[in-house]
Write a protein that holds these residues in place. Structure first.
Motif, mmCIF file in Angstrom:
data_model
loop_
_atom_site.group_PDB
_atom_site.id
_atom_site.type_symbol
_atom_site.label_atom_id
_atom_site.label_comp_id
_atom_site.label_asym_id
_atom_site.label_seq_id
_atom_site.Cartn_x
_atom_site.Cartn_y
_atom_site.Cartn_z
ATOM 1 N N GLY A 213 0.806 -1.223 0.000
ATOM 2 C CA GLY A 213 0.000 0.000 0.000
ATOM 3 C C GLY A 213 0.833 1.264 0.000
ATOM 4 O O GLY A 213 0.551 2.216 0.712
ATOM 5 N N ARG A 214 1.881 1.270 -0.825
ATOM 6 C CA ARG A 214 2.762 2.440 -0.877
ATOM 7 C C ARG A 214 2.542 3.179 -2.199
ATOM 8 O O ARG A 214 2.475 2.560 -3.261
ATOM 9 C CB ARG A 214 4.222 1.996 -0.773
ATOM 10 C CG ARG A 214 4.539 1.221 0.504
ATOM 11 C CD ARG A 214 6.009 0.835 0.552
ATOM 12 N NE ARG A 214 6.861 1.993 0.627
ATOM 13 C CZ ARG A 214 7.283 2.548 1.771
ATOM 14 N NH1 ARG A 214 6.933 2.025 2.935
ATOM 15 N NH2 ARG A 214 8.052 3.612 1.747
ATOM 16 N N CYS A 215 2.484 4.510 -2.121
ATOM 17 C CA CYS A 215 2.322 5.306 -3.332
ATOM 18 C C CYS A 215 2.475 6.777 -2.983
ATOM 19 O O CYS A 215 2.639 7.132 -1.813
ATOM 20 C CB CYS A 215 0.948 5.076 -3.955
ATOM 21 S SG CYS A 215 -0.428 5.750 -3.005
ATOM 22 N N SER A 216 2.439 7.621 -3.999
ATOM 23 C CA SER A 216 2.425 9.063 -3.740
ATOM 24 C C SER A 216 1.510 9.735 -4.756
ATOM 25 O O SER A 216 1.177 9.161 -5.790
ATOM 26 C CB SER A 216 3.849 9.632 -3.816
ATOM 27 O OG SER A 216 4.418 9.375 -5.086
ATOM 28 N N TYR A 217 1.126 10.949 -4.448
ATOM 29 C CA TYR A 217 0.262 11.731 -5.308
ATOM 30 C C TYR A 217 0.975 12.001 -6.627
ATOM 31 O O TYR A 217 2.190 12.216 -6.603
ATOM 32 C CB TYR A 217 -0.093 13.056 -4.604
ATOM 33 C CG TYR A 217 -1.106 13.861 -5.354
ATOM 34 C CD1 TYR A 217 -2.462 13.578 -5.250
ATOM 35 C CD2 TYR A 217 -0.680 14.882 -6.206
ATOM 36 C CE1 TYR A 217 -3.392 14.293 -5.973
ATOM 37 C CE2 TYR A 217 -1.621 15.604 -6.939
ATOM 38 C CZ TYR A 217 -2.967 15.295 -6.818
ATOM 39 O OH TYR A 217 -3.881 16.010 -7.538
ATOM 40 N N PRO A 218 0.314 12.010 -7.792
ATOM 41 C CA PRO A 218 -1.132 11.888 -8.007
ATOM 42 C C PRO A 218 -1.588 10.454 -8.298
ATOM 43 O O PRO A 218 -2.736 10.252 -8.643
ATOM 44 C CB PRO A 218 -1.340 12.749 -9.248
ATOM 45 C CG PRO A 218 -0.113 12.518 -10.061
ATOM 46 C CD PRO A 218 1.003 12.294 -9.073
ATOM 47 N N PHE A 219 -0.696 9.496 -8.148
ATOM 48 C CA PHE A 219 -1.059 8.125 -8.517
ATOM 49 C C PHE A 219 -2.021 7.503 -7.514
ATOM 50 O O PHE A 219 -2.840 6.673 -7.856
ATOM 51 C CB PHE A 219 0.195 7.270 -8.656
ATOM 52 C CG PHE A 219 1.061 7.713 -9.801
ATOM 53 C CD1 PHE A 219 0.779 7.288 -11.088
ATOM 54 C CD2 PHE A 219 2.130 8.570 -9.600
ATOM 55 C CE1 PHE A 219 1.548 7.703 -12.158
ATOM 56 C CE2 PHE A 219 2.905 8.990 -10.664
ATOM 57 C CZ PHE A 219 2.626 8.565 -11.945
ATOM 58 N N GLY A 220 -1.865 7.885 -6.274
ATOM 59 C CA GLY A 220 -2.728 7.316 -5.253
ATOM 60 C C GLY A 220 -2.647 8.147 -4.000
ATOM 61 O O GLY A 220 -1.941 9.162 -3.948
ATOM 62 N N ASN A 221 -3.351 7.692 -2.995
ATOM 63 C CA ASN A 221 -3.475 8.462 -1.763
ATOM 64 C C ASN A 221 -2.971 7.585 -0.610
ATOM 65 O O ASN A 221 -3.733 6.888 0.028
ATOM 66 C CB ASN A 221 -4.970 8.820 -1.587
ATOM 67 C CG ASN A 221 -5.186 9.818 -0.470
ATOM 68 O OD1 ASN A 221 -4.224 10.364 0.083
ATOM 69 N ND2 ASN A 221 -6.434 10.037 -0.108
ATOM 70 N N CYS A 222 -1.672 7.591 -0.391
ATOM 71 C CA CYS A 222 -1.072 6.723 0.627
ATOM 72 C C CYS A 222 -0.359 7.604 1.645
ATOM 73 O O CYS A 222 0.028 8.729 1.340
ATOM 74 C CB CYS A 222 -0.026 5.802 0.009
ATOM 75 S SG CYS A 222 -0.646 4.781 -1.344
#
Ligand code: NAG
Ligand code: NAG
Ligand code: NAG
Length: 496
Positions: A213-222
């Motif tokens: 559940g790792r990501c950063s904006y704008p790809f996702g909201n983690c």
């Protein structure tokens, strides 16, 4: 040029528009149209069916932990019990036996075999569980086709060093592979080292919708992660873990055990949205990013490159369900924020208010049998006709009561039409050696929980009772080469 993270945006785009009712059409296909040695089977994965999540000295997997987090799974469910295959595997193998399949594709839960990774003992109960499955299959003349990693790993490896983000994972994965080859390789001759690494990386590190559940904006909201960087690091370690496992098999096991090793890729087919050079190029980019991801990443040392070359594949597994339109976003701008994605393309199943094929319960999965020819021909040409298996192909139904689910004529039609196309490509020379229906049973469909059913057998998740759907009867008859007009057709409301 900097290489791109490999996996591409599926399941992302919300589809709007009219539901297009297509006239059903069925093609008569029978087993005799395939080579005699062609393997027909069904497929599952450990996390989706086993349950028994704390039984037999198993440790928690990353998916156990993730699916228990509130809000992660659409219906708020988890796979603690799932199909309880851990306790009911003999019954399930009987179901396969009545289908008459030649092979069964399943995966090994790493957290059952090595609960503490390489930091603890091999768990004899885990080994025994898979030994029992393998032996029960062989007694019924069903070949085991084993996946080493189908997304899940011991949570301890995540907590201890960040799993795929650390090069330490190569040591752990290599050890896990070796334990499996050693314990099961005298009886298992088909090994897929990874299932859909492109999906694992994409959802785990770019969008953050799968563990970790790792990501950063704008790809996702983690709350942590870096979508611009971590997918590269994770892919690098995953590819080298694959190479490590392959090297171990080649060096110590292949000669005496005589098996094949390969990888399984999620492989939709793509068609240009508009018949323009830009959209045709976009299709090529999409395919390249899906398939070339294993070989295009930067920063491999000379020694790593050597290992990768030595680790080349004996087969490629193709998980094929759907075909999508591809729109260029490199030479023109796309409305969707997801067009920022790696290949600068926009994927959709809809054009001018019409779908590319009939919709299914799975977002972005449409029924387009011709796509089977597209993808198989592409892999054949690009990989010099390396032996191929269709490791997954299946039809998604919405969750529903048993009385609404058993008469799954759409699923029968789906398989007949995809198999008819496949038999034709094989006849034209593609070295495809097997076909696995996803799935033996309704099961835990990852983020969709129990809302989507792919099984040939209906499962009542309260009682765990399995009931064959019409498609199970159809498969049995297909496999027994009984080409008589089938009772199922007569009783079906379905128009021929
Ligand atoms: C299960 O794990 C416990 C604790 O590590 C151990 O004492 C026990 O012997 C294990 N059981 C089996 C059957 O291996
Ligand atoms: C991200 O998630 C947080 C917490 O759930 C929420 O408050 C915020 O609105 C979300 N942001 C976006 C851009 O979705
Ligand atoms: C299956 O049976 C149910 C209940 O009888 C019915 O409502 C439904 O339309 C049937 N579906 C098909 C595809 O025949």
């Amino acid at each position: 040029m900097r290489s791109q993270p490999c996996s591409i945006l599926l399941r992302l785009l919300l589809i709007h528009g009219l539901f297009l009712r297509l006239t059903s059409s069925r093609t008569t296909v029978h087993r005799g149209q395939f080579p005699p040695s062609f393997l027909f089977g069904t497929a599952t994965s450990s996390f989706q069916i086993e349950g028994g999540y704390l039984q037999g000295n198993k440790s928690l997997s990353n998916w156990d932990v993730f699916s228990h987090m509130p809000g992660k799974i659409e219906d708020g469910s988890n796979a603690d019990v799932a199909d309880d295959h851990y306790n009911l595997f003999l019954e399930d193998i009987e179901l396969m036996h009545s289908l008459g399949v030649d092979a069964y594709r399943f995966s090994i839960a790493w957290s059952r075999v090595l609960p503490q990774g390489r930091f603890g003992e091999v768990n004899s109960e885990g080994i025994e569980f898979y030994n029992n499955i393998i032996d029960a299959l062989l007694v019924r003349d069903i070949k085991p086709f084993v996946t080493l990693n189908h997304y899940d790993l011991p949570q301890l490896l995540e907590d201890r060093y960040g799993s795929w983000l650390s090069s330490e994972i190569q040591l752990d994965f290599g050890y896990f592979a070796q334990v499996c080859f050693e314990a099961f390789g005298d009886r298992v001759t088909y090994w897929s080292i990874f299932n859909e690494p492109n999906v694992l990386i994409y959802h785990g590190y770019l969008l953050g919708t799968y563990p970790p559940g790792r990501c950063s904006y704008p790809f996702g909201n983690c709350s942590y992660g870096d979508s611009a960087l971590e997918p590269y690091i994770a892919t690098h370690n995953l590819v080298l873990s694959h190479a490590t496992a392959a090297e171990i098999y080649r060096k110590y096991y292949q000669e005496k055990q005589g098996g094949m090793i390969g990888i399984v890729i999620s492989a939709p087919w793509f068609e240009p949205y508009d018949d323009t050079p830009a959209d045709r190029l976009a299709v090529q980019r999409s395919l390249a990013f899906y398939f070339a991801c294993i070989s295009r990443l930067p920063t491999y040392s000379a020694e790593e490159r050597k290992k990768l070359l030595e680790g080349k594949l004996d087969f490629i597994g193709v998980n094929h369900y759907t075909t999508l339109y591809v729109k260029d976003c490199m030479f023109s701008s796309c409305a969707s924020p997801y067009s920022l994605g790696d290949a600068f393309v926009y994927l959709t199943g809809e054009k001018d208010g019409a779908y590319i094929g009939e919709r299914t319960a799975m977002p972005l999965f449409f029924v387009v049998p011709r796509g089977m020819e597209g993808i198989v021909t592409y892999v054949k040409e690009r990989y010099n006709n390396t032996p191929m298996f269709i490791t997954e192909n299946g039809y998604a139904q919405p969750a529903g009561a048993i009385k609404d689910s058993l008469n799954d004529t759409k699923r029968i039609e789906y398989h007949e039409n995809y198999l008819a196309v496949l038999s034709e490509v094989v006849r034209k020379g593609a070295d495809v050696r097997g076909y696995f229906i996803w799935s033996l049973l309704d099961n835990f469909e990852w983020l969709h929980g129990y809302l989507i059913r792919f099984g040939l057998h209906y499962v009542d998740f309260q009682t765990l009772k399995r009931t064959p759907k019409w498609s199970a009867t159809w498969y049995t008859e297909f496999l027994s080469e009984d080409n008589k007009i089938r009772a199922i057709r007569k009783t079906s409301t379905y128009k021929m």
